[in-house]
Design an enzyme around this catalytic site. Structure first.
Site, PDB file in Angstrom:
ATOM      1  N   ASP A  73       0.830  -1.207   0.000  1.00  0.00           N
ATOM      2  CA  ASP A  73       0.000   0.000   0.000  1.00  0.00           C
ATOM      3  C   ASP A  73       0.864   1.256   0.000  1.00  0.00           C
ATOM      4  O   ASP A  73       2.045   1.223   0.379  1.00  0.00           O
ATOM      5  CB  ASP A  73      -0.977   0.010   1.189  1.00  0.00           C
ATOM      6  CG  ASP A  73      -0.280   0.016   2.545  1.00  0.00           C
ATOM      7  OD1 ASP A  73       0.734  -0.694   2.707  1.00  0.00           O
ATOM      8  OD2 ASP A  73      -0.744   0.737   3.447  1.00  0.00           O
ATOM      9  N   GLU A  76       0.042  -1.209   5.585  1.00  0.00           N
ATOM     10  CA  GLU A  76       1.154  -0.817   6.471  1.00  0.00           C
ATOM     11  C   GLU A  76       1.018   0.642   6.866  1.00  0.00           C
ATOM     12  O   GLU A  76       1.250   1.024   8.005  1.00  0.00           O
ATOM     13  CB  GLU A  76       2.498  -1.043   5.756  1.00  0.00           C
ATOM     14  CG  GLU A  76       3.722  -0.903   6.675  1.00  0.00           C
ATOM     15  CD  GLU A  76       4.299   0.507   6.749  1.00  0.00           C
ATOM     16  OE1 GLU A  76       5.208   0.734   7.540  1.00  0.00           O
ATOM     17  OE2 GLU A  76       3.823   1.407   6.006  1.00  0.00           O
TER      18      GLU A  76
HETATM   19 ZN    ZN Z   1       6.821   2.460   3.897  1.00  0.00          ZN
END
Ligand code: ZN
Length: 406
Positions: A91, A157
């Site tokens: 992401d 993340e």
């Molecule tokens: Zn990163």
């Protein structure tokens, strides 16, 4: 395999160079609020094309997936339970409100840089890892790979490291305990051996409304919130002067910072609600409880005072987000390996958090090393220098060679 359509995976050709892989990966808009399945499906197709079997773990809504794939080692090419993990998040952060010189999801090379959302954070590293896979498979097939090579790609993340824990739980369930992990966040290919943890807290102070001329009938939520904030600031002062601080961090102590506050409706009303948030960035040797315990004690003390005036009042303290610090306690062997491969013996420690803390927490020695600079991450016109991609290719090549030696 859930929403992944395997028929679409046939007759696709894949890049052979990391720059081309990076261009391809940037083309998938994997901003955290969107699905990452198109990217995962593409990588899955590539892995299956190489004869590998991927393992996917999904979020609850099943619109995001982690991908874990292993190139096995051993003469029988079936050993998978240890090995080296190359880890990256798929992401990226949003581009809303940012002024880009070119389409952030259409990679553009200008001069010696490649521009695009995720160029350095952190599709660059993933691109280099994917480029390495065919060679790892070849070594595995010919029985030369002595240590399994794993690739771990996560989702979410950037919104609190939500994906990696699912990968780690799955590995545990399957009895896979990797020897080492390398998280390819942008470090300009320097070796980062530790980072701070993050804990975010929300505090809701419930008071009692009254006309501001009748203060004795109310309990002022803003006043009590300000006392607690004052205490948080005092605690921040105290922890900044501890003797066990670590000079290798640019801010060598754990920090506490109040970030938002909302409360009150009008000047002539004693407010019945005030809410604020603060975050705690802990050095690896300090736990999140170290700071939480005294704050909880203060919350209990202030709540008791409030309740003595009106039983329905009090303070709620909630943890909103938590990412563990990455410790260098167990990574000496890995550090020595990386230093030998790169010829660079310098160790760095950073304030930003990564999935590395979750890996070390799971007992897997981890370092961070990847192409590009954290300075360019999250900004408009994010880029990675082409020379950084070349350095990462070379680094991973050496790493793979190290996996072929006894
Ligand atoms: Zn990163």
């Amino acid at each position: 395999m859930n929403s992944l359509n395997k028929n679409q995976l046939k007759n696709v050709s894949y890049p052979k160079q990391s720059i081309d892989w990076l261009t391809r990966l940037i083309g998938f808009d994997t901003v955290s609020r969107h699905s990452n399945l198109a990217l995962i499906e593409d990588v899955q197709g590539y892995c299956e094309h190489l004869g590998l079997t991927v393992d996917l773990t999904f979020n609850e809504a099943k619109n995001k997936a982690n991908l874990f794939v292993t190139v096995p080692s051993g003469e029988n090419a079936d050993k998978v339970d240890n090995g080296l993990v190359l880890s990256g998040h798929t992401d990226v952060v949003p581009v809303d409100g940012q002024e880009w010189s070119s389409d952030p999801f259409n990679a553009a090379i200008r001069g010696d840089k490649l521009y695009g959302r995720g160029a350095c954070d952190m599709k660059g590293f993933i691109a280099c890892a994917l480029t390495l896979l065919p060679q790892a498979v070849q070594l595995s097939n010919s029985g030369q790979l002595r240590r399994p090579l794993h690739l771990a790609l996560s989702f979410d993340e950037e919104v609190g490291c939500l994906g990696a824990p699912l990968i780690l739980a799955d590995l545990k369930a399957r009895g896979i305990t990797p020897d080492y992990c390398i998280v390819g966040e942008p470090t300009n290919m320097a070796m980062v051996v530790a980072h701070k943890g993050i804990a975010v807290y929300r505090c809701r102070v419930h008071g009692k409304s009254a006309h501001s001329s009748l203060t004795a009938q109310g309990v002022n939520a803003i006043s009590y919130a300000s006392r607690l904030i004052g205490y948080v600031d005092t605690l921040a002062e105290e922890i900044s002067c501890r003797e066990d601080n670590d000079a290798l961090f640019d801010v060598p102590y754990s920090t506490l910072s109040v970030g938002t506050i909302h409360g009150g409706t009008a000047t002539n009303i004693v407010p019945n609600l005030c809410e604020f948030t603060f975050d705690y960035r802990n050095l690896p040797h300090m736990t999140q409880d170290d700071i939480l315990a005294p704050i909880q004690a203060k919350v209990a003390e202030l709540s008791a005072q409030m309740r003595a005036r009106a039983p329905e009042t009090g303070i709620e303290l909630m943890q909103e987000e938590s990412v563990p610090a990455m410790t260098d306690n167990d990574s000496a062997e890995l550090q020595a390996l990386i230093a030998a491969l790169t010829g660079d013996d310098d160790r760095h420690k950073v304030a930003y958090a990564t999935e590395g803390g979750q890996f070390t927490n799971a007992g897997i020695p981890t370092i961070i090393c990847g192409p590009g600079s954290i300075e360019q991450a999250h900004k408009a016109d994010e880029y990675v220098e082409l020379s950084e991609m070349a350095r990462c290719d070379e680094f991973l090549q050496k790493l793979l060679t190290s996996c072929t030696l006894k």
